[in-house]
Write a protein that holds these residues in place. Structure first.
Motif, PDB file in Angstrom:
ATOM      1  N   ASP A  68       0.828  -1.207   0.000  1.00 47.60           N
ATOM      2  CA  ASP A  68       0.000   0.000   0.000  1.00 47.60           C
ATOM      3  C   ASP A  68       0.862   1.258   0.000  1.00 47.60           C
ATOM      4  N   LEU A  69       1.910   1.252   0.802  1.00 44.74           N
ATOM      5  CA  LEU A  69       2.806   2.411   0.839  1.00 44.74           C
ATOM      6  C   LEU A  69       3.522   2.607  -0.495  1.00 44.74           C
ATOM      7  N   LEU A  70       3.963   1.517  -1.093  1.00 43.84           N
ATOM      8  CA  LEU A  70       4.618   1.616  -2.399  1.00 43.84           C
ATOM      9  C   LEU A  70       3.657   2.133  -3.464  1.00 43.84           C
ATOM     10  N   LYS A  71       2.425   1.680  -3.410  1.00 40.64           N
ATOM     11  CA  LYS A  71       1.428   2.116  -4.392  1.00 40.64           C
ATOM     12  C   LYS A  71       1.236   3.624  -4.325  1.00 40.64           C
ATOM     13  N   GLU A  72       1.256   4.182  -3.131  1.00 36.57           N
ATOM     14  CA  GLU A  72       1.124   5.629  -2.980  1.00 36.57           C
ATOM     15  C   GLU A  72       2.281   6.367  -3.642  1.00 36.57           C
ATOM     16  N   GLN A  73       3.449   5.757  -3.661  1.00 41.49           N
ATOM     17  CA  GLN A  73       4.638   6.394  -4.236  1.00 41.49           C
ATOM     18  C   GLN A  73       4.684   6.300  -5.762  1.00 41.49           C
ATOM     19  N   TYR A  74       4.036   5.290  -6.325  1.00 45.54           N
ATOM     20  CA  TYR A  74       4.165   5.029  -7.758  1.00 45.54           C
ATOM     21  C   TYR A  74       2.819   5.092  -8.476  1.00 45.54           C
ATOM     22  N   ILE A  75       2.003   6.083  -8.126  1.00 47.97           N
ATOM     23  CA  ILE A  75       0.665   6.205  -8.695  1.00 47.97           C
ATOM     24  C   ILE A  75       0.718   6.412 -10.209  1.00 47.97           C
ATOM     25  N   GLN A  76       1.692   7.122 -10.709  1.00 51.61           N
ATOM     26  CA  GLN A  76       1.748   7.459 -12.133  1.00 51.61           C
ATOM     27  C   GLN A  76       2.487   6.436 -12.987  1.00 51.61           C
ATOM     28  N   ASN A  77       2.997   5.381 -12.391  1.00 53.23           N
ATOM     29  CA  ASN A  77       3.753   4.400 -13.155  1.00 53.23           C
ATOM     30  C   ASN A  77       2.900   3.141 -13.345  1.00 53.23           C
ATOM     31  N   ASP A  78       2.349   2.985 -14.557  1.00 50.80           N
ATOM     32  CA  ASP A  78       1.425   1.885 -14.817  1.00 50.80           C
ATOM     33  C   ASP A  78       2.056   0.506 -14.622  1.00 50.80           C
ATOM     34  N   LYS A  79       3.298   0.356 -15.043  1.00 46.39           N
ATOM     35  CA  LYS A  79       3.952  -0.948 -14.924  1.00 46.39           C
ATOM     36  C   LYS A  79       4.137  -1.330 -13.454  1.00 46.39           C
ATOM     37  N   ILE A  80       4.599  -0.392 -12.659  1.00 45.66           N
ATOM     38  CA  ILE A  80       4.795  -0.675 -11.236  1.00 45.66           C
ATOM     39  C   ILE A  80       3.448  -0.877 -10.550  1.00 45.66           C
ATOM     40  N   GLU A  81       2.448  -0.077 -10.907  1.00 40.81           N
ATOM     41  CA  GLU A  81       1.113  -0.274 -10.339  1.00 40.81           C
ATOM     42  C   GLU A  81       0.594  -1.671 -10.637  1.00 40.81           C
ATOM     43  N   HIS A  82       0.819  -2.152 -11.859  1.00 42.78           N
ATOM     44  CA  HIS A  82       0.387  -3.503 -12.226  1.00 42.78           C
ATOM     45  C   HIS A  82       1.099  -4.547 -11.368  1.00 42.78           C
ATOM     46  N   LEU A  83       2.400  -4.400 -11.222  1.00 49.04           N
ATOM     47  CA  LEU A  83       3.164  -5.358 -10.409  1.00 49.04           C
ATOM     48  C   LEU A  83       2.706  -5.341  -8.953  1.00 49.04           C
ATOM     49  N   LEU A  84       2.423  -4.155  -8.435  1.00 50.79           N
ATOM     50  CA  LEU A  84       1.931  -4.053  -7.060  1.00 50.79           C
ATOM     51  C   LEU A  84       0.552  -4.686  -6.917  1.00 50.79           C
ATOM     52  N   LYS A  85      -0.289  -4.551  -7.943  1.00 46.80           N
ATOM     53  CA  LYS A  85      -1.611  -5.181  -7.906  1.00 46.80           C
ATOM     54  C   LYS A  85      -1.470  -6.700  -7.901  1.00 46.80           C
ATOM     55  N   VAL A  86      -0.583  -7.220  -8.735  1.00 48.66           N
ATOM     56  CA  VAL A  86      -0.354  -8.667  -8.769  1.00 48.66           C
ATOM     57  C   VAL A  86       0.127  -9.143  -7.395  1.00 48.66           C
ATOM     58  N   ALA A  87       1.058  -8.421  -6.812  1.00 50.92           N
ATOM     59  CA  ALA A  87       1.564  -8.785  -5.486  1.00 50.92           C
ATOM     60  C   ALA A  87       0.448  -8.719  -4.445  1.00 50.92           C
ATOM     61  N   HIS A  88      -0.335  -7.656  -4.491  1.00 52.37           N
ATOM     62  CA  HIS A  88      -1.438  -7.501  -3.535  1.00 52.37           C
ATOM     63  C   HIS A  88      -2.466  -8.618  -3.694  1.00 52.37           C
ATOM     64  N   ASP A  89      -2.780  -8.975  -4.939  1.00 51.82           N
ATOM     65  CA  ASP A  89      -3.716 -10.076  -5.186  1.00 51.82           C
ATOM     66  C   ASP A  89      -3.200 -11.390  -4.590  1.00 51.82           C
ATOM     67  N   ASN A  90      -1.903 -11.594  -4.661  1.00 54.77           N
ATOM     68  CA  ASN A  90      -1.331 -12.822  -4.113  1.00 54.77           C
ATOM     69  C   ASN A  90      -1.270 -12.799  -2.588  1.00 54.77           C
ATOM     70  N   VAL A  91      -1.125 -11.622  -2.011  1.00 52.37           N
ATOM     71  CA  VAL A  91      -1.226 -11.507  -0.550  1.00 52.37           C
ATOM     72  C   VAL A  91      -2.641 -11.884  -0.124  1.00 52.37           C
ATOM     73  N   LYS A  92      -3.616 -11.413  -0.876  1.00 47.69           N
ATOM     74  CA  LYS A  92      -5.006 -11.759  -0.578  1.00 47.69           C
ATOM     75  C   LYS A  92      -5.211 -13.274  -0.672  1.00 47.69           C
TER      76      LYS A  92
END
Length: 67
Positions: free
Chosen positions: A27-51
């Motif tokens: 969540d903290l990383l996502k706040e830092q990289y809001i404008q970077n689509d590639k990083i946002e995608h990777l963070l979403k994949v990671a978050h989905d796997n945490v879930k």
């Protein structure tokens, strides 16, 4: 059998602690990289796997606490 239930419960609680830290960090990383689509995608994949890990952990707790 009781010992294995206690072990499963202890593992589930420790795993939950790890998953919470990972989730908060993502969540903290996502706040830092809001404008970077590639990083946002990777963070979403990671978050989905945490879930997914959280759901598996819940099953482990259910197994440990079965009557």
């Amino acid at each position: 059998m009781e010992k294995s239930d206690q072990t499963a419960e202890a593992i589930a609680h420790e795993l939950n602690n790890v998953l919470i830290i990972i989730d908060l960090s993502l969540d903290l990383l996502k706040e830092q990289y809001i404008q970077n689509d590639k990083i946002e995608h990777l963070l979403k994949v990671a978050h989905d796997n945490v879930k997914r890990g959280t759901e598996l952990n819940q099953r482990l707790l259910e197994f440990a606490n079965r009557d």
